[in-house]
Motif scaffolding. Structure first.
Motif, mmCIF file in Angstrom:
data_model
loop_
_atom_site.group_PDB
_atom_site.id
_atom_site.type_symbol
_atom_site.label_atom_id
_atom_site.label_comp_id
_atom_site.label_asym_id
_atom_site.label_seq_id
_atom_site.Cartn_x
_atom_site.Cartn_y
_atom_site.Cartn_z
ATOM 1 N N HIS A 10 0.814 -1.211 0.000
ATOM 2 C CA HIS A 10 0.000 0.000 0.000
ATOM 3 C C HIS A 10 0.851 1.267 0.000
ATOM 4 C CE1 HIS A 10 1.044 -0.300 4.218
ATOM 5 N NE2 HIS A 10 0.441 -1.456 4.277
ATOM 6 N N LYS A 11 2.116 1.162 -0.444
ATOM 7 C CA LYS A 11 2.990 2.327 -0.421
ATOM 8 C C LYS A 11 3.758 2.459 -1.727
ATOM 9 C CE LYS A 11 6.230 4.859 2.274
ATOM 10 N NZ LYS A 11 7.098 4.995 3.361
ATOM 11 N N SER A 12 3.953 3.715 -2.158
ATOM 12 C CA SER A 12 4.723 4.010 -3.374
ATOM 13 C C SER A 12 6.163 4.328 -2.994
ATOM 14 C CB SER A 12 4.122 5.198 -4.108
ATOM 15 O OG SER A 12 2.833 4.880 -4.551
ATOM 16 N N TYR A 13 7.073 3.972 -3.888
ATOM 17 C CA TYR A 13 8.500 4.193 -3.668
ATOM 18 C C TYR A 13 9.123 4.778 -4.924
ATOM 19 C CZ TYR A 13 7.861 0.944 0.218
ATOM 20 O OH TYR A 13 7.436 0.329 1.363
ATOM 21 N N LYS A 14 10.255 5.473 -4.732
ATOM 22 C CA LYS A 14 11.087 5.944 -5.834
ATOM 23 C C LYS A 14 12.505 5.534 -5.459
ATOM 24 C CE LYS A 14 10.432 9.678 -8.142
ATOM 25 N NZ LYS A 14 10.329 11.027 -8.707
ATOM 26 N N LEU A 15 13.177 4.853 -6.378
ATOM 27 C CA LEU A 15 14.506 4.344 -6.083
ATOM 28 C C LEU A 15 15.433 4.624 -7.253
ATOM 29 C CD1 LEU A 15 15.894 2.733 -3.813
ATOM 30 C CD2 LEU A 15 15.361 0.665 -5.057
ATOM 31 N N ALA A 16 16.651 5.059 -6.946
ATOM 32 C CA ALA A 16 17.650 5.301 -7.985
ATOM 33 C C ALA A 16 18.341 3.991 -8.328
ATOM 34 C CB ALA A 16 18.672 6.320 -7.500
ATOM 35 N N CYS A 17 18.722 3.876 -9.604
ATOM 36 C CA CYS A 17 19.456 2.689 -10.048
ATOM 37 C C CYS A 17 20.363 3.085 -11.204
ATOM 38 C CB CYS A 17 18.497 1.575 -10.464
ATOM 39 S SG CYS A 17 17.488 1.969 -11.895
ATOM 40 N N GLN A 18 21.250 2.197 -11.572
ATOM 41 C CA GLN A 18 22.140 2.440 -12.698
ATOM 42 C C GLN A 18 21.334 2.470 -13.990
ATOM 43 O OE1 GLN A 18 25.442 3.053 -12.478
ATOM 44 N NE2 GLN A 18 25.242 2.944 -10.251
ATOM 45 N N GLU A 19 21.810 3.247 -14.953
ATOM 46 C CA GLU A 19 21.165 3.280 -16.266
ATOM 47 C C GLU A 19 21.112 1.861 -16.831
ATOM 48 O OE1 GLU A 19 19.732 5.822 -17.891
ATOM 49 O OE2 GLU A 19 20.240 7.251 -16.313
ATOM 50 N N GLY A 20 19.966 1.485 -17.377
ATOM 51 C CA GLY A 20 19.804 0.155 -17.962
ATOM 52 C C GLY A 20 19.280 -0.889 -16.993
ATOM 53 N N GLU A 21 19.242 -0.578 -15.701
ATOM 54 C CA GLU A 21 18.753 -1.536 -14.700
ATOM 55 C C GLU A 21 17.300 -1.296 -14.317
ATOM 56 O OE1 GLU A 21 21.412 -1.405 -11.376
ATOM 57 O OE2 GLU A 21 22.965 -2.545 -12.428
ATOM 58 N N GLY A 44 -4.950 -8.515 5.902
ATOM 59 C CA GLY A 44 -5.422 -7.136 5.989
ATOM 60 C C GLY A 44 -4.251 -6.176 6.115
ATOM 61 N N ARG A 45 -4.554 -4.948 6.419
ATOM 62 C CA ARG A 45 -3.517 -3.907 6.508
ATOM 63 C C ARG A 45 -2.565 -4.214 7.650
ATOM 64 N NH1 ARG A 45 -3.356 0.536 3.599
ATOM 65 N NH2 ARG A 45 -2.243 2.341 4.385
ATOM 66 N N MET A 46 -1.266 -3.936 7.414
ATOM 67 C CA MET A 46 -0.265 -4.135 8.460
ATOM 68 C C MET A 46 0.850 -3.127 8.275
ATOM 69 S SD MET A 46 1.827 -7.570 7.329
ATOM 70 C CE MET A 46 0.449 -8.611 7.631
ATOM 71 N N PRO A 47 1.672 -2.946 9.289
ATOM 72 C CA PRO A 47 2.768 -1.970 9.179
ATOM 73 C C PRO A 47 3.726 -2.344 8.032
ATOM 74 C CG PRO A 47 2.508 -2.707 11.454
ATOM 75 C CD PRO A 47 1.621 -3.570 10.607
#
Length: 120
Positions: A10-21, A44-47
């Motif tokens: 239930h959560k969105s993320y943004k992560l950096a990675c190497q080009e092409g990965e 159900g919902r959990m931490p």
């Protein structure tokens, strides 16, 4: 560096990675999200930390099972390479080969005769 957006549970993320990965990261995130979704459907919902831990453990369990199967297959392949089973191929008698060739020729002749008799 490239950045990839994805969701797990239930959560969105943004992560950096190497080009092409990017494709690899998205695929890995999708696997983790799939496990997280199964957990959320059942519990159900959990931490977030608990959800990520359970999803990671489920993927680790599946990976271990695949590794075990791969190891078993590698051992069997190695065994077969070092001690291949003897395979005997029966010899088809020449008379039988000739008879089969004659039958094939007759079948072709009948098929052609049937085609010639079809109305046009």
């Amino acid at each position: 560096m490239a950045e990839v957006d994805f969701s797990i549970g239930h959560k969105s993320y943004k992560l950096a990675c190497q080009e092409g990965e990017e494709r690899l990261l998205k695929r890995a995130a999708a696997l983790l999200d799939n496990e997280a979704q199964h957990i959320l459907e059942q519990a159900g919902r959990m931490p977030e930390p608990r959800l990520l831990l359970l999803a990671g453990l489920m993927l680790a369990e599946r990976t271990t099972a695949f590794e075990d199967r791969a190891l078993t297959a590698e051992r069997e392949l190695s065994r077969l390479k070092t001690n291949p089973a003897r395979v005997e191929v029966p010899v088809v008698p020449a008379s039988l080969s000739e008879a089969m060739a004659e039958m094939a020729a007759r079948a072709e002749a009948l098929a052609q005769k049937a085609e010639e008799q079809l109305p046009r």
